[in-house]
Scaffold this motif. Structure first.
Motif, PDB file in Angstrom:
ATOM      1  N   THR A  15      45.698  48.092  29.500  1.00  0.00           N
ATOM      2  CA  THR A  15      46.099  46.739  29.974  1.00  0.00           C
ATOM      3  C   THR A  15      46.913  47.117  31.041  1.00  0.00           C
ATOM      4  OG1 THR A  15      45.670  45.779  27.697  1.00  0.00           O
ATOM      5  CG2 THR A  15      47.234  44.674  29.334  1.00  0.00           C
ATOM      6  N   ASN A  16      46.804  46.642  32.064  1.00  0.00           N
ATOM      7  CA  ASN A  16      47.898  46.911  33.062  1.00  0.00           C
ATOM      8  C   ASN A  16      48.950  45.938  33.089  1.00  0.00           C
ATOM      9  OD1 ASN A  16      47.234  44.433  34.337  1.00  0.00           O
ATOM     10  ND2 ASN A  16      46.023  45.211  35.919  1.00  0.00           N
ATOM     11  N   ARG A  17      50.001  46.215  34.106  1.00  0.00           N
ATOM     12  CA  ARG A  17      51.341  45.384  34.078  1.00  0.00           C
ATOM     13  C   ARG A  17      51.070  43.748  34.323  1.00  0.00           C
ATOM     14  NH1 ARG A  17      55.067  49.382  34.449  1.00  0.00           N
ATOM     15  NH2 ARG A  17      54.742  51.157  35.378  1.00  0.00           N
ATOM     16  N   GLU A  18      49.919  43.369  34.665  1.00  0.00           N
ATOM     17  CA  GLU A  18      49.604  42.100  34.857  1.00  0.00           C
ATOM     18  C   GLU A  18      49.018  41.424  33.872  1.00  0.00           C
ATOM     19  OE1 GLU A  18      48.697  44.417  37.641  1.00  0.00           O
ATOM     20  OE2 GLU A  18      50.750  43.831  38.408  1.00  0.00           O
ATOM     21  N   GLY A  19      48.639  42.324  32.738  1.00  0.00           N
ATOM     22  CA  GLY A  19      48.047  41.915  31.313  1.00  0.00           C
ATOM     23  C   GLY A  19      46.524  41.942  31.431  1.00  0.00           C
ATOM     24  N   GLU A  20      45.928  42.446  32.520  1.00  0.00           N
ATOM     25  CA  GLU A  20      44.516  42.549  32.518  1.00  0.00           C
ATOM     26  C   GLU A  20      43.971  43.741  31.879  1.00  0.00           C
ATOM     27  OE1 GLU A  20      44.026  40.810  37.046  1.00  0.00           O
ATOM     28  OE2 GLU A  20      44.392  42.993  36.989  1.00  0.00           O
ATOM     29  N   SER A  21      43.026  43.707  30.801  1.00  0.00           N
ATOM     30  CA  SER A  21      42.667  44.810  30.061  1.00  0.00           C
ATOM     31  C   SER A  21      41.248  45.165  30.591  1.00  0.00           C
ATOM     32  CB  SER A  21      42.400  44.534  28.674  1.00  0.00           C
ATOM     33  OG  SER A  21      43.672  43.952  28.152  1.00  0.00           O
ATOM     34  N   VAL A  22      41.099  46.504  30.385  1.00  0.00           N
ATOM     35  CA  VAL A  22      39.513  47.141  30.688  1.00  0.00           C
ATOM     36  C   VAL A  22      39.181  48.051  29.577  1.00  0.00           C
ATOM     37  CG1 VAL A  22      38.293  48.634  32.417  1.00  0.00           C
ATOM     38  CG2 VAL A  22      39.903  47.075  33.176  1.00  0.00           C
ATOM     39  N   ALA A  23      38.075  47.675  29.035  1.00  0.00           N
ATOM     40  CA  ALA A  23      37.532  48.845  27.998  1.00  0.00           C
ATOM     41  C   ALA A  23      36.899  49.903  28.403  1.00  0.00           C
ATOM     42  CB  ALA A  23      36.576  47.784  26.978  1.00  0.00           C
ATOM     43  N   PHE A  24      36.970  50.899  27.624  1.00  0.00           N
ATOM     44  CA  PHE A  24      36.318  52.040  27.993  1.00  0.00           C
ATOM     45  C   PHE A  24      35.741  52.835  26.865  1.00  0.00           C
ATOM     46  CE2 PHE A  24      39.885  51.836  31.079  1.00  0.00           C
ATOM     47  CZ  PHE A  24      39.128  52.351  32.391  1.00  0.00           C
ATOM     48  N   GLU A  25      34.831  53.747  26.986  1.00  0.00           N
ATOM     49  CA  GLU A  25      33.962  54.476  26.221  1.00  0.00           C
ATOM     50  C   GLU A  25      33.958  55.803  26.746  1.00  0.00           C
ATOM     51  OE1 GLU A  25      30.397  52.685  24.382  1.00  0.00           O
ATOM     52  OE2 GLU A  25      31.555  51.055  23.491  1.00  0.00           O
ATOM     53  N   ARG A  26      34.490  56.822  25.950  1.00  0.00           N
ATOM     54  CA  ARG A  26      34.250  58.110  26.591  1.00  0.00           C
ATOM     55  C   ARG A  26      34.161  58.998  25.244  1.00  0.00           C
ATOM     56  NH1 ARG A  26      34.417  55.915  30.379  1.00  0.00           N
ATOM     57  NH2 ARG A  26      35.499  56.197  32.369  1.00  0.00           N
ATOM     58  N   LYS A  27      33.476  60.100  25.618  1.00  0.00           N
ATOM     59  CA  LYS A  27      33.133  61.311  24.653  1.00  0.00           C
ATOM     60  C   LYS A  27      34.451  61.866  24.035  1.00  0.00           C
ATOM     61  CE  LYS A  27      30.193  65.195  23.864  1.00  0.00           C
ATOM     62  NZ  LYS A  27      29.185  66.220  24.548  1.00  0.00           N
ATOM     63  N   LEU A  28      34.691  62.138  22.854  1.00  0.00           N
ATOM     64  CA  LEU A  28      35.769  62.921  22.446  1.00  0.00           C
ATOM     65  C   LEU A  28      35.985  64.256  22.745  1.00  0.00           C
ATOM     66  CD1 LEU A  28      38.415  62.741  20.525  1.00  0.00           C
ATOM     67  CD2 LEU A  28      36.857  63.405  18.687  1.00  0.00           C
ATOM     68  N   VAL A  29      36.635  64.797  23.474  1.00  0.00           N
ATOM     69  CA  VAL A  29      36.656  66.329  23.829  1.00  0.00           C
ATOM     70  C   VAL A  29      37.482  67.061  22.683  1.00  0.00           C
ATOM     71  CG1 VAL A  29      37.674  67.877  25.549  1.00  0.00           C
ATOM     72  CG2 VAL A  29      37.180  65.533  26.368  1.00  0.00           C
ATOM     73  N   ARG A  30      38.282  66.524  22.253  1.00  0.00           N
ATOM     74  CA  ARG A  30      39.007  67.371  21.047  1.00  0.00           C
ATOM     75  C   ARG A  30      40.296  66.649  20.660  1.00  0.00           C
ATOM     76  NH1 ARG A  30      44.071  69.575  23.002  1.00  0.00           N
ATOM     77  NH2 ARG A  30      44.238  69.279  25.016  1.00  0.00           N
ATOM     78  N   HIS A  31      40.875  66.981  19.742  1.00  0.00           N
ATOM     79  CA  HIS A  31      42.094  66.389  19.115  1.00  0.00           C
ATOM     80  C   HIS A  31      43.264  67.120  19.403  1.00  0.00           C
ATOM     81  CE1 HIS A  31      39.542  64.023  16.471  1.00  0.00           C
ATOM     82  NE2 HIS A  31      40.515  63.077  16.745  1.00  0.00           N
ATOM     83  N   ALA A  32      44.428  66.604  19.991  1.00  0.00           N
ATOM     84  CA  ALA A  32      45.767  67.289  20.201  1.00  0.00           C
ATOM     85  C   ALA A  32      46.759  66.898  19.356  1.00  0.00           C
ATOM     86  CB  ALA A  32      45.955  66.952  21.773  1.00  0.00           C
ATOM     87  N   ARG A  33      47.345  68.179  19.147  1.00  0.00           N
ATOM     88  CA  ARG A  33      48.539  67.953  17.828  1.00  0.00           C
ATOM     89  C   ARG A  33      49.757  67.884  19.007  1.00  0.00           C
ATOM     90  NH1 ARG A  33      51.952  71.798  15.234  1.00  0.00           N
ATOM     91  NH2 ARG A  33      52.229  71.138  13.063  1.00  0.00           N
ATOM     92  N   ILE A  34      50.255  66.782  18.993  1.00  0.00           N
ATOM     93  CA  ILE A  34      51.475  66.573  19.840  1.00  0.00           C
ATOM     94  C   ILE A  34      52.794  66.654  18.893  1.00  0.00           C
ATOM     95  CG2 ILE A  34      52.767  64.974  21.174  1.00  0.00           C
ATOM     96  CD1 ILE A  34      50.044  65.807  22.309  1.00  0.00           C
ATOM     97  N   LYS A  35      53.852  67.587  19.181  1.00  0.00           N
ATOM     98  CA  LYS A  35      55.054  67.685  18.765  1.00  0.00           C
ATOM     99  C   LYS A  35      55.948  66.360  19.130  1.00  0.00           C
ATOM    100  CE  LYS A  35      55.018  72.718  18.859  1.00  0.00           C
ATOM    101  NZ  LYS A  35      55.575  73.854  19.475  1.00  0.00           N
ATOM    102  N   ARG A  36      56.740  65.839  18.097  1.00  0.00           N
ATOM    103  CA  ARG A  36      57.687  64.628  18.593  1.00  0.00           C
ATOM    104  C   ARG A  36      59.040  65.133  18.012  1.00  0.00           C
ATOM    105  NH1 ARG A  36      55.105  59.911  16.040  1.00  0.00           N
ATOM    106  NH2 ARG A  36      55.286  60.872  14.102  1.00  0.00           N
TER     107      ARG A  36
END
Length: 103
Positions: A15-36
């Motif tokens: 969703t952009n800053r104007e509130g417009e949404s676009v849907a996507f479908e993409r192949k999963l490449v991998r899972h990332a482990r994100i440190k927080r």
């Protein structure tokens, strides 16, 4: 995450800053482990997206996370920027995408 022809895919919307949404479908490449800073690491799905900054267009890995409530909808990593763009951290929002546009 869903299955398509025996392969894992991801469905998400942006969703952009104007509130417009676009849907996507993409192949999963991998899972990332994100440190927080606070809390345990987070596991996020990663997809390939084409990103355009100014007149630079390139495909890059993007990890998906809900950024609602954050100042920026997407963070661009140093691997994408390396040898492509120079960044001045003292200014923001100075470039508009021109990839594929004439003139």
């Amino acid at each position: 995450i869903f299955d398509r022809d025996g392969q894992p895919w991801v469905r998400f919307s942006v969703t952009n800053r104007e509130g417009e949404s676009v849907a996507f479908e993409r192949k999963l490449v991998r899972h990332a482990r994100i440190k927080r800073i606070m809390g345990p690491p987070q596991i996020r799905p990663v997809v390939l997206l084409t990103v355009c900054i100014g007149d630079v267009r390139a495909e890059t890995e993007v990890d998906l996370v809900n950024r609602e409530g954050f100042n920026y909808q997407m963070l661009i990593g140093r691997r994408f920027l390396a040898r492509r763009l120079a960044i001045d951290p003292s200014v923001t929002l100075t470039s508009h995408p021109t990839c594929g546009k004439a003139g």
